[in-house]
Write a protein that holds these residues in place. Structure first.
Motif, mmCIF file in Angstrom:
data_model
loop_
_atom_site.group_PDB
_atom_site.id
_atom_site.type_symbol
_atom_site.label_atom_id
_atom_site.label_comp_id
_atom_site.label_asym_id
_atom_site.label_seq_id
_atom_site.Cartn_x
_atom_site.Cartn_y
_atom_site.Cartn_z
ATOM 1 N N SER A 101 3.273 0.941 6.249
ATOM 2 C CA SER A 101 2.083 0.180 5.894
ATOM 3 C C SER A 101 1.826 0.384 4.410
ATOM 4 C CB SER A 101 0.858 0.646 6.686
ATOM 5 O OG SER A 101 -0.323 0.052 6.157
ATOM 6 N N GLU A 102 1.638 -0.705 3.688
ATOM 7 C CA GLU A 102 1.446 -0.625 2.245
ATOM 8 C C GLU A 102 0.150 0.103 1.890
ATOM 9 O OE1 GLU A 102 1.852 -3.658 -1.578
ATOM 10 O OE2 GLU A 102 2.350 -4.353 0.442
ATOM 11 N N ASN A 103 -0.742 0.265 2.840
ATOM 12 C CA ASN A 103 -2.008 0.958 2.593
ATOM 13 C C ASN A 103 -1.893 2.479 2.697
ATOM 14 O OD1 ASN A 103 -3.382 -1.530 2.333
ATOM 15 N ND2 ASN A 103 -3.569 -1.684 4.564
ATOM 16 N N LYS A 104 -0.698 2.976 3.055
ATOM 17 C CA LYS A 104 -0.548 4.417 3.304
ATOM 18 C C LYS A 104 0.518 5.052 2.415
ATOM 19 C CE LYS A 104 -2.012 4.032 8.143
ATOM 20 N NZ LYS A 104 -1.663 4.294 9.565
ATOM 21 N N LEU A 105 0.729 4.493 1.256
ATOM 22 C CA LEU A 105 1.808 4.984 0.400
ATOM 23 C C LEU A 105 1.645 6.455 0.039
ATOM 24 C CD1 LEU A 105 2.314 1.962 -2.054
ATOM 25 C CD2 LEU A 105 3.471 2.442 0.114
ATOM 26 N N SER A 106 0.446 6.845 -0.359
ATOM 27 C CA SER A 106 0.233 8.246 -0.759
ATOM 28 C C SER A 106 0.388 9.182 0.436
ATOM 29 C CB SER A 106 -1.143 8.416 -1.396
ATOM 30 O OG SER A 106 -2.167 8.069 -0.485
ATOM 31 N N GLU A 107 0.000 8.731 1.625
ATOM 32 C CA GLU A 107 0.142 9.567 2.820
ATOM 33 C C GLU A 107 1.608 9.871 3.108
ATOM 34 O OE1 GLU A 107 -2.069 8.251 6.258
ATOM 35 O OE2 GLU A 107 -3.600 7.311 4.990
#
Length: 278
Positions: A101-107
């Motif tokens: 998911s592009e919203n979870k890159l840092s995770e």
């Protein structure tokens, strides 16, 4: 201590009357290298490498070095039809596309490395393995290059390396590929055109070097007498790291490029594999 801060190596070629060219340039904290390709013939027509005697501590230090070189190297001041920038570092992780998911890159990155809130995080789509490579590019260098060249494409070096390996992989056998840099190695394991493992490690001694390789063999239950290992990059037959590897692993080969540029370059055909196959 020598005062020489940068070592330069380049092919003995001169570019004349070639208008449609591609610049591929690979950066790491130890230096950078670049090659120029004739788009009409797909032939690499020029290669150059700058090696810093001291590893740069930060991307900011790296940029200062690069700015000075860009002002003096005439080959970096030409007009190119396209530019590919390759960021080489260990700040990456591979994520299967179904779980991405592009919203979870840092995770994704925080599972393996420590990121800062200010870090810019990018990702490459590696379609051939249905996965994404999430990584931290040298964004300050990207900004500098944008002012020099305008729009350009950029990728992580492991993306380029994996794509290059898989483009020639035609066997169901499990194989280990080790790309060697000055103080780091990338280990990629492929079976049946599928990625089983990719990782990067730093090393200081030959014992560090062989430990990471043998640890990978152990974790994946690979037979050191049977599995083929292919080296690319900064390693030679007479080097200590090759010698110690051969003490433990029987089937070792060099993965070579077939580019004509090597006839005009004092370098082994397995060197600079990622850049020359980008």
């Amino acid at each position: 201590m020598t005062n020489r801060k940068v070592i330069k190596k380049n092919s003995n070629t001169t570019l004349t009357n070639i208008k449609d060219t591609k610049l591929s340039i690979q950066f790491n904290l130890d230096g950078f290298s670049f090659c120029i390709t004739n788009n009409a013939t797909k032939e690499v027509v020029y290669f150059s490498e700058y090696i810093f005697e001291e590893k740069q501590i930060t991307p900011e230090n790296l940029l200062q070095k690069i700015e000075k070189i860009f002002k003096t190297d005439e080959y970096l001041q030409k007009d190119f039809s396209s530019v590919l920038v390759i960021h080489q570092n260990s700040l990456f992780t591979i994520v299967p596309t179904p779980y991405f998911s592009e919203n979870k890159l840092s995770e994704y990155l925080n599972f393996n490395i420590k990121t800062l809130a200010t870090d810019f995080i990018a990702f490459d789509d590696i379609e051939v393995i249905n996965a994404k490579n999430v990584y931290v590019p040298y964004i300050n260098i990207n900004n500098y290059l944008f002012h020099n060249f305008g729009d350009f494409e950029y990728k992580h070096h492991l993306t380029v390396f994996i794509e290059a390996i898989l483009s020639i992989s035609n066997s169901d056998e499990k194989k280990v590929y080790v790309n060697v840099s000055k103080n780091s190695i990338d280990i990629v394991v492929i079976k049946n055109k599928q990625l089983e493992l990719s990782n990067s490690f730093n090393f200081e001694t030959k014992e560090d070097f062989i430990y990471q390789i043998l640890f990978t063999f152990e974790q994946l239950k690979l037979d050191v007498e049977e599995v083929h290992l292919y080296f690319t990059g900064a390693i030679e037959l007479e080097s200590e790291i090759y010698t110690i590897t051969y003490q433990y692993i029987r089937n070792i080969f060099f993965l070579e490029s077939n580019h004509n540029i090597f006839s005009k370059l004092d370098a082994s055909k397995h060197s600079n594999y990622t850049l020359l196959n980008s």
